[in-house]
Design an enzyme around this catalytic site. Structure first.
Site, mmCIF file in Angstrom:
data_model
loop_
_atom_site.group_PDB
_atom_site.id
_atom_site.type_symbol
_atom_site.label_atom_id
_atom_site.label_comp_id
_atom_site.label_asym_id
_atom_site.label_seq_id
_atom_site.Cartn_x
_atom_site.Cartn_y
_atom_site.Cartn_z
ATOM 1 N N TYR A 101 72.012 50.064 -27.716
ATOM 2 C CA TYR A 101 71.369 50.619 -28.917
ATOM 3 C C TYR A 101 72.510 51.157 -29.782
ATOM 4 O O TYR A 101 73.544 51.868 -29.426
ATOM 5 C CB TYR A 101 70.580 52.081 -28.337
ATOM 6 N N GLU A 189 68.927 51.804 -37.092
ATOM 7 C CA GLU A 189 68.718 51.685 -35.758
ATOM 8 C C GLU A 189 68.883 50.204 -35.520
ATOM 9 O O GLU A 189 68.136 49.508 -36.228
ATOM 10 C CB GLU A 189 67.632 52.252 -35.213
#
Length: 383
Positions: A101, A189
């Site tokens: 991530y 993101e």
């Protein structure tokens, strides 16, 4: 403004972030044609503004033409958490060995942007932050100087990313921050950033949200907003029709109030008492009975909502008018679809309390009690 996945990936790819080959499709035949052109296996992914698409059946991995057709028939037109799926992204499947991530957002507590990296990609990052906050490495950035190369490397190493790919991940993170800064982003993101067996890193998903107040200087992104209107949810359409300030969230406690600050306080209290807010809904000042009834109609229309808390503090808005609206909305049901908790204060609150039909609602005198009761009701439904 939220970009769709396919739009965010276009922005990321144009900036040099590796993304899988993909095509947008709006029909079953277009989906099959795109899959044939890209080559199997491919992922067929619903393009709507919700998380958890995979668990909800909105993402399917297919191996051949027949499976591609079946996936398109299943996904196109489906209702996914209140959104009707009108387009899918057909994307080359990534053979991965790990998921990371990476993200950039504003840390309002610190007053600075923050870059985040975790080796626990592919899952809800909010859950990771709650269950194991140390699994997310963070690095604050001085916006006057931007992200230095050493900062990108530091946060990547702090997260425990394998050294074989650390430099590539750091490079992607720096690009992500630069996009966030240059394009007036609010959130950027990649989850997951997939790692292949050949130590390549590929953005398998993309999130890019932009400050709407800055769209006047982001004409390309403003055009994407117009293009993305096809996936506006029925709830958002209703909010526009009724003239409400409304934001759909991921929880199950519906919230209605009069005034942005009052609604935000209620959201915070729901979270404080262990609940999860389903929405932000501000009916505004001077709300009459029909407007209150429309607000309840909206919240009842959200399948995620298990209970509703009404927080009204009367100034221009009169408590007796609110009470009439609540009664008016609820009396049309043979059975109340969701338990409703009401707290009234301010102008004509005593008259409102007398008017409220307590066979239809639960009345609490304090906001804290009302929120706790709504959270309890939602927990009982989940159990």
């Amino acid at each position: 403004m939220r970009l769709h996945e396919y739009q965010a990936k276009q922005v990321f790819s144009d900036a040099g972030i590796p993304t899988p080959a993909s095509e947008l499709a709006g029909t079953v035949d277009e989906t099959v044609a795109a899959a044939e052109e890209i080559g199997y296996p491919v992922a067929v992914k619903a393009q709507v503004h919700v998380g958890g698409r995979g668990k909800a059946g909105g993402i399917k991995l297919v191996e051949d033409k027949e499976e591609a057709r079946e996936a398109a028939e299943d996904i196109l037109g489906m209702d996914l958490k209140g959104y009707t799926v009108e387009r899918v992204l057909v994307e080359e499947a990534v053979d991965f060995v790990n998921e990371l991530y990476v993200g950039v957002t504003m840390d309002r507590g610190e007053g600075e942007p923050v870059a985040m990296v975790s080796t626990r990609g592919g899952v809800n990052i909010e859950e990771v932050a709650e269950e194991d906050p140390d699994a997310i490495a963070r690095e604050h950035i001085d916006p006057a100087f931007g992200m230095h190369p050493y900062q990108a490397r530091k946060v990547v190493y702090d997260a425990g990313v394998d050294r074989a790919i650390a430099n590539d991940v750091a490079s992607i993170l720096r690009t992500l921050y630069q996009l966030w800064d240059d394009r007036d982003g609010s959130d950027a993101e990649i989850n997951p950033l997939m790692v292949t067996g050949d130590d390549e890193v590929i953005a398998a998903d993309a999130v890019f949200n932009v400050d709407e107040d800055a769209l006047f200087r982001q004409p390309e992104l403003a055009e994407m907003e117009e293009e993305g209107e096809f996936a506006e949810s029925e709830l958002e359409r209703k909010a526009d029709e009724y003239g409400f300030d409304y934001v759909r969230l991921s929880g199950n406690v519906g919230i209605i109030g009069n005034g942005a600050g009052l609604v935000m306080t209620t959201l915070d209290l729901v979270d404080h008492y262990g609940g999860s807010p389903a929405n932000f809904l501000d009916v505004g000042g001077g709300a009459k009975a029909d407007r209150i009834a429309n607000a309840l109609d909206m919240v009842f229309s959200d399948d995620n909502v298990d209970s509703v808390v009404f927080n009204i503090f009367g100034g221009i808005t009169r408590g007796d008018e609110v009470a009439k609206g609540i009664n008016q909305a609820l009396e049309q049901f043979d059975e109340i679809p969701k338990p409703v908790v009401v707290r009234l204060a301010g102008t004509n609150w005593e008259e409102g309390m007398e008017i409220l039909n307590e066979d239809l609602v639960t009345v609490e005198k304090t906001l804290e009690d009302a929120v706790q009761r709504a959270v309890e009701y939602a927990e009982e439904v989940e159990a």
